[in-house]
Motif scaffolding. Structure first.
Motif, PDB file in Angstrom:
ATOM      1  N   ALA A 126       0.832  -1.209   0.000  1.00  0.00           N
ATOM      2  CA  ALA A 126       0.000   0.000   0.000  1.00  0.00           C
ATOM      3  C   ALA A 126       0.864   1.255   0.000  1.00  0.00           C
ATOM      4  CB  ALA A 126      -0.935  -0.003   1.203  1.00  0.00           C
ATOM      5  N   LEU A 127       1.935   1.263   0.762  1.00  0.00           N
ATOM      6  CA  LEU A 127       2.828   2.418   0.803  1.00  0.00           C
ATOM      7  C   LEU A 127       3.502   2.627  -0.546  1.00  0.00           C
ATOM      8  CD1 LEU A 127       4.511   1.907   4.297  1.00  0.00           C
ATOM      9  CD2 LEU A 127       2.770   3.595   3.698  1.00  0.00           C
ATOM     10  N   ALA A 128       3.882   1.531  -1.203  1.00  0.00           N
ATOM     11  CA  ALA A 128       4.549   1.625  -2.498  1.00  0.00           C
ATOM     12  C   ALA A 128       3.627   2.218  -3.560  1.00  0.00           C
ATOM     13  CB  ALA A 128       5.043   0.252  -2.938  1.00  0.00           C
ATOM     14  N   LYS A 129       2.317   2.016  -3.402  1.00  0.00           N
ATOM     15  CA  LYS A 129       1.347   2.514  -4.384  1.00  0.00           C
ATOM     16  C   LYS A 129       0.799   3.896  -4.028  1.00  0.00           C
ATOM     17  CE  LYS A 129      -0.267  -2.148  -5.564  1.00  0.00           C
ATOM     18  NZ  LYS A 129      -1.431  -3.080  -5.504  1.00  0.00           N
ATOM     19  N   LYS A 134       7.172   9.421  -0.848  1.00  0.00           N
ATOM     20  CA  LYS A 134       8.535   8.973  -1.132  1.00  0.00           C
ATOM     21  C   LYS A 134       8.761   7.585  -0.529  1.00  0.00           C
ATOM     22  CE  LYS A 134      11.897  11.799  -0.424  1.00  0.00           C
ATOM     23  NZ  LYS A 134      12.758  12.797   0.269  1.00  0.00           N
ATOM     24  N   PRO A 135       9.175   6.616  -1.352  1.00  0.00           N
ATOM     25  CA  PRO A 135       9.326   5.233  -0.874  1.00  0.00           C
ATOM     26  C   PRO A 135      10.664   4.982  -0.185  1.00  0.00           C
ATOM     27  CG  PRO A 135       9.802   5.321  -3.219  1.00  0.00           C
ATOM     28  CD  PRO A 135       9.432   6.735  -2.803  1.00  0.00           C
ATOM     29  N   ASP A 136      10.966   5.749   0.842  1.00  0.00           N
ATOM     30  CA  ASP A 136      12.260   5.607   1.521  1.00  0.00           C
ATOM     31  C   ASP A 136      12.417   4.256   2.211  1.00  0.00           C
ATOM     32  OD1 ASP A 136      13.076   8.144   0.746  1.00  0.00           O
ATOM     33  OD2 ASP A 136      12.234   9.103   2.520  1.00  0.00           O
ATOM     34  N   SER A 137      11.308   3.635   2.587  1.00  0.00           N
ATOM     35  CA  SER A 137      11.391   2.342   3.284  1.00  0.00           C
ATOM     36  C   SER A 137      11.793   1.217   2.337  1.00  0.00           C
ATOM     37  CB  SER A 137      10.045   2.002   3.936  1.00  0.00           C
ATOM     38  OG  SER A 137       9.058   1.730   2.959  1.00  0.00           O
ATOM     39  N   ARG A 138      11.667   1.453   1.055  1.00  0.00           N
ATOM     40  CA  ARG A 138      11.945   0.394   0.077  1.00  0.00           C
ATOM     41  C   ARG A 138      13.399  -0.066   0.155  1.00  0.00           C
ATOM     42  NH1 ARG A 138      10.213   1.992  -5.811  1.00  0.00           N
ATOM     43  NH2 ARG A 138       8.234   2.172  -4.680  1.00  0.00           N
ATOM     44  N   ALA A 139      14.282   0.830   0.524  1.00  0.00           N
ATOM     45  CA  ALA A 139      15.700   0.488   0.589  1.00  0.00           C
ATOM     46  C   ALA A 139      16.073  -0.243   1.872  1.00  0.00           C
ATOM     47  CB  ALA A 139      16.541   1.753   0.457  1.00  0.00           C
ATOM     48  N   ALA A 168       1.690  15.243   3.439  1.00  0.00           N
ATOM     49  CA  ALA A 168       1.950  16.238   2.401  1.00  0.00           C
ATOM     50  C   ALA A 168       2.635  15.580   1.219  1.00  0.00           C
ATOM     51  CB  ALA A 168       2.827  17.356   2.957  1.00  0.00           C
ATOM     52  N   LYS A 169       2.363  16.090   0.039  1.00  0.00           N
ATOM     53  CA  LYS A 169       3.007  15.555  -1.159  1.00  0.00           C
ATOM     54  C   LYS A 169       4.520  15.611  -0.992  1.00  0.00           C
ATOM     55  CE  LYS A 169       1.528  16.778  -5.180  1.00  0.00           C
ATOM     56  NZ  LYS A 169       1.080  17.591  -6.336  1.00  0.00           N
ATOM     57  N   GLY A 170       5.169  14.493  -1.323  1.00  0.00           N
ATOM     58  CA  GLY A 170       6.617  14.446  -1.218  1.00  0.00           C
ATOM     59  C   GLY A 170       7.118  13.992   0.133  1.00  0.00           C
ATOM     60  N   SER A 171       6.198  13.677   1.062  1.00  0.00           N
ATOM     61  CA  SER A 171       6.610  13.193   2.376  1.00  0.00           C
ATOM     62  C   SER A 171       7.213  11.802   2.264  1.00  0.00           C
ATOM     63  CB  SER A 171       5.415  13.153   3.334  1.00  0.00           C
ATOM     64  OG  SER A 171       4.903  14.433   3.574  1.00  0.00           O
TER      65      SER A 171
END
Length: 334
Positions: A126-129, A134-139, A168-171
């Motif tokens: 859900a976070l990835a979509k 910003k998908p910072d957790s992906r790394a 906010a957008k870009g968070s």
């Protein structure tokens, strides 16, 4: 004297004309560069000057004079009150509306929802979509992620409270997860403090694990306390929990939707048919009702329950009664 008077009148008229023009300018919508039907994104970093903000507005796609915008910001007396953030400038936005938006910090917000009963893998998806997150957790793998939150060695399963979170957008998605983690901590603490005397749980961790099982076993909300009562009764007498959702969780992505007898017989840490007590971790994200049910089980003699096919369950105190209920509701036998 007449010439001086005429000059003063002219200056007054000019001043009034300029004031009227300024008034209408701050009220009039600013055109946006094509495609004009879409809002434009404006990102303001902390410490940005009013002059730089004026230029950033124009660079973002607003057709306006940065000099006039800067003058308006300064003359308003609020130029130092404008806040950093990520904003959307919609069609029809006037200089007056723009300033109000920047002073109030009315950032452009999006939402992402963590659903009750989701497992950690589904939360990741859900976070990835999520839009503009910003998908910072992906790394980060699970261990690194939890270490970053100050929970080294703790599994992420069950730790993030199911709710709708605005951002906010870009968070960063890490910021959303931190809020969900804090919220689960708070709700778990409240539930643990409200536990009934004699409940078969030794710690808030046990309560979280049982709540996740109750969440996955419940088809009808009113059954949660009774389901919790069954599991509390089993734990009290040393009976295995024997709950299918824990087995399914242990299978992970290998589960194809069909739980077989071999699955119940194959041992793994989450197989509550082969192992006694609670599994080592939660199996899902429990909501408030499941947390409270775990620590406030219904007073019941039931040790068994079976789904009736309408979302509710039939509860039985004896194995014979349970087997009859299974024949009736699962096998269609009288």
């Amino acid at each position: 004297m007449k010439g001086l008077f005429k000059g003063l009148v002219g200056l007054v008229v000019l001043a009034l004309t300029l004031a009227a023009a300024a008034y209408f300018w701050v009220k009039r919508p600013m055109p946006l560069r094509a495609p004009a039907a879409n809002p434009v994104d404006l990102s303001i970093e902390s410490g940005t000057s009013a002059k730089a903000i004026s230029q950033a507005v124009v660079d973002a796609g607003v057709e306006a004079s940065p000099t006039l915008l800067y003058a308006w910001f300064r003359l308003s007396g609020q130029s130092r009150q404008m806040r950093a953030g990520n904003y959307e400038i919609a069609p029809g936005t006037s200089p007056e509306r723009l300033l109000r938006m920047l002073v109030r910090g009315e950032e452009s917000l999006r939402t992402v929802t963590i659903v009750e009963g989701w497992n950690w893998r589904q939360v990741r998806q859900a976070l990835a979509k999520a839009e503009n997150l910003k998908p910072d957790s992906r790394a980060l793998d699970d261990a690194a992620l939890m270490a970053q939150f100050g929970r080294p060695g703790v599994a992420p399963e069950g730790r993030f409270y199911p709710d709708t979170y605005s951002y906010a957008k870009g968070s960063s998605d890490l910021a959303v997860l931190q809020r969900a983690l804090n919220s689960m901590d708070k709700h778990l603490q409240v539930a643990w403090q409200a536990r009934l005397p004699g409940v078969s749980l030794k710690s808030p961790e046990d309560a979280l694990i049982l709540a996740s099982i109750v969440e996955k076993e419940t088809g009808q909300g009113s059954d949660r306390p009774l389901i919790s009562g069954v599991f509390n009764n089993r734990m009290r007498i040393g009976m295995r929990l024997q709950t299918d959702p824990t087995v399914i969780y242990g299978l992970g992505e290998a589960f194809d939707g069909n739980l077989r007898r071999i699955h119940l017989q194959t041992d793994n840490p989450w197989n509550t048919y082969t192992r006694g007590g609670l599994p080592p971790t939660p199996i899902a994200m429990p909501g408030k009702a499941a947390l409270l049910a775990a620590v406030q089980p219904a007073k019941t003699q039931a040790l068994y329950f079976v789904a009736k096919g309408d979302g509710s369950s039939h509860f039985s105190a004896t194995l014979d009664e349970h087997n009859r209920a299974v024949n009736r509701y699962q096998r269609g036998l009288k």
